[in-house]
Design an enzyme around this catalytic site. Structure first.
Site, PDB file in Angstrom:
ATOM      1  N   GLU A   1       4.782  28.177  -9.821  1.00 32.94           N
ATOM      2  CA  GLU A   1       5.458  27.798  -8.743  1.00 32.94           C
ATOM      3  C   GLU A   1       5.270  26.140  -8.751  1.00 32.94           C
ATOM      4  OE1 GLU A   1       4.103  29.566  -5.135  1.00 32.94           O
ATOM      5  OE2 GLU A   1       4.466  31.507  -5.966  1.00 32.94           O
TER       6      GLU A   1
ATOM      7  N   GLU B   1      13.788  30.617  -4.215  1.00 35.92           N
ATOM      8  CA  GLU B   1      13.295  31.537  -3.302  1.00 35.92           C
ATOM      9  C   GLU B   1      13.456  30.924  -2.000  1.00 35.92           C
ATOM     10  OE1 GLU B   1       9.480  33.670  -3.505  1.00 35.92           O
ATOM     11  OE2 GLU B   1       9.592  34.519  -1.652  1.00 35.92           O
TER      12      GLU B   1
ATOM     13  N   ASP C   1       2.650  37.780  -8.393  1.00 35.59           N
ATOM     14  CA  ASP C   1       1.475  37.902  -7.547  1.00 35.59           C
ATOM     15  C   ASP C   1       1.686  38.414  -6.146  1.00 35.59           C
ATOM     16  OD1 ASP C   1       2.780  35.619  -6.657  1.00 35.59           O
ATOM     17  OD2 ASP C   1       1.308  34.131  -6.899  1.00 35.59           O
ATOM     18  N   SER C   2       3.005  38.427  -6.004  1.00 35.09           N
ATOM     19  CA  SER C   2       3.319  39.694  -4.565  1.00 35.09           C
ATOM     20  C   SER C   2       2.354  41.039  -4.815  1.00 35.09           C
ATOM     21  CB  SER C   2       4.681  39.935  -4.419  1.00 35.09           C
ATOM     22  OG  SER C   2       5.020  40.542  -5.631  1.00 35.09           O
TER      23      SER C   2
ATOM     24  N   LYS D   1       5.389  32.592 -15.223  1.00 29.24           N
ATOM     25  CA  LYS D   1       6.263  32.019 -14.182  1.00 29.24           C
ATOM     26  C   LYS D   1       5.074  31.297 -13.294  1.00 29.24           C
ATOM     27  CE  LYS D   1       7.980  34.149 -10.205  1.00 29.24           C
ATOM     28  NZ  LYS D   1       7.077  33.706  -9.213  1.00 29.24           N
TER      29      LYS D   1
ATOM     30  N   ASP E   1       3.281  36.306 -13.383  1.00 30.02           N
ATOM     31  CA  ASP E   1       3.183  35.063 -12.270  1.00 30.02           C
ATOM     32  C   ASP E   1       1.773  34.784 -12.915  1.00 30.02           C
ATOM     33  OD1 ASP E   1       5.073  34.296 -10.713  1.00 30.02           O
ATOM     34  OD2 ASP E   1       4.481  35.977  -9.174  1.00 30.02           O
TER      35      ASP E   1
HETATM   36  O1  KIV Z   1       5.447  37.230  -6.419  1.00 26.36           O
HETATM   37  C1  KIV Z   1       6.633  37.697  -6.354  1.00 26.36           C
HETATM   38  O2  KIV Z   1       7.068  38.935  -6.510  1.00 26.36           O
HETATM   39  C2  KIV Z   1       7.743  36.571  -6.659  1.00 26.36           C
HETATM   40  C3  KIV Z   1       8.863  37.110  -6.248  1.00 26.36           C
HETATM   41  C4  KIV Z   1       9.109  37.013  -4.629  1.00 26.36           C
HETATM   42  C5  KIV Z   1       9.853  36.039  -6.934  1.00 26.36           C
HETATM   43  O3  KIV Z   1       7.408  35.509  -7.123  1.00 26.36           O
END
Ligand code: KIV
Length: 279
Positions: free
Chosen positions: A115, A182, A44-45, A113, A83
């Site tokens: 969090e 992280e 989600d970056s 994924k 994510d």
């Molecule tokens: O969103 C993302 O790119 C991430 C990585 C930094 C692990 O979660």
């Protein structure tokens, strides 16, 4: 060979480091896949590096599905992890399962994924029960930026380090197939890696994890401004891109581009005939 939950686990067991990079589009995913990266994360970056937001919080499920599907079309062998964005799994377990299902069914991901530690174990269990592999994410979890008061290294006190260790065991018990660590001290990440049977993938967590992940714009010099201490630029693609774009502007303005080699030809007879008709 297709990377799977099983091959990633085998890599941990044999000490073969897992390589993961983020990607958000077809072309980048295809290049990474050709290079043989083990896993691609549609992080989600993308909120920051693709959409220009300040953090990951505005990213929606539709954004994630759209970019995941593009990556999935480009990657044949990499294990594809998507994510779950902010508020797609925190409210209730039903939301979590439904949204994880969209990333698999519409996006073509191999895993999702999310969090958090103990507080998301119920969601992890339910998603895994729907036959969807879950990668957990502990430490500096960007969706908690407001709760943390900024992007700060986590797990530096005894109490916080113990909580991370405990969360890592709990997410493993809940069925997570791997965990991203992280922004935590290297020695803590090493300890978590030793105590878990699932692979740990570090970002800003030192060299003792079972693998590493980086945001591709960071490792290719495509971001501007200060980068985090853990970022290494492996190739300065940003400088190359700027050079190429400057050259294009300059050559287009001077008429040097397109030259004959980039131009389609036609027989002189055709042109003569056309000129005649033009009068
Ligand atoms: O969103 C993302 O790119 C991430 C990585 C930094 C692990 O979660």
């Amino acid at each position: 060979m297709k990377n799977t939950v099983l091959t990633l686990l085998q890599q941990k067991q044999s000490g073969d480091k897992i390589t993961m990079l983020t990607a958000y589009d077809f072309t980048t995913a295809r290049i990474m896949d050709e290079c043989g990266v083990n896993a691609i994360l549609i992080g989600d970056s993308l909120g920051m590096v693709m959409l220009g937001y300040e953090n990951t919080l505005p990213v929606t499920m539709d954004d994630m599905v759209h970019h995941t599907a593009a990556v999935a079309r480009g990657a044949e062998n990499a294990f594809i992890v998507a994510d779950m964005p902010f508020m797609s799994y925190q409210v209730c377990v039903q939301d979590a399962v439904r949204n994880a299902g969209r990333l698999i069914q519409e996006g073509g991901a191999n895993a999702v994924k999310l969090e958090g530690g103990a507080e998301v174990c119920e969601q992890i269990r339910a998603i895994v029960n729907a036959s969807i592999p879950v990668v957990a994410h502990l430490g500096l979890t960007p969706q908690s930026v407001n709760a943390f008061g900024g992007f700060k290294v986590q797990g530096k006190s005894v109490e916080k380090a113990k909580k991370l260790l405990d969360d890592a065991k709990k997410i493993q018990e809940a069925g997570a197939c791997a965990v991203v660590l992280e922004g935590i001290p290297a020695k803590l990440a090493e300890m978590i890696t030793r105590q878990l049977s699932i692979p740990t993938i570090g970002i800003g967590a030192g060299n003792g994890c079972d693998g590493q992940v980086l945001v591709y714009q960071d490792m290719l010099g495509l971001t501007t401004g200060a980068t985090a201490k853990f970022v290494k630029c492996f190739a300065d693609v940003g400088t190359l891109m700027r050079q190429g774009i400057h050259d294009y502007i300059q050559q287009t303005k001077t008429g040097a581009f397109p030259s004959e080699e980039h131009t389609y030809a036609v027989s002189d007879d055709v042109i003569t005939e056309l000129i005649k008709e033009e009068g």
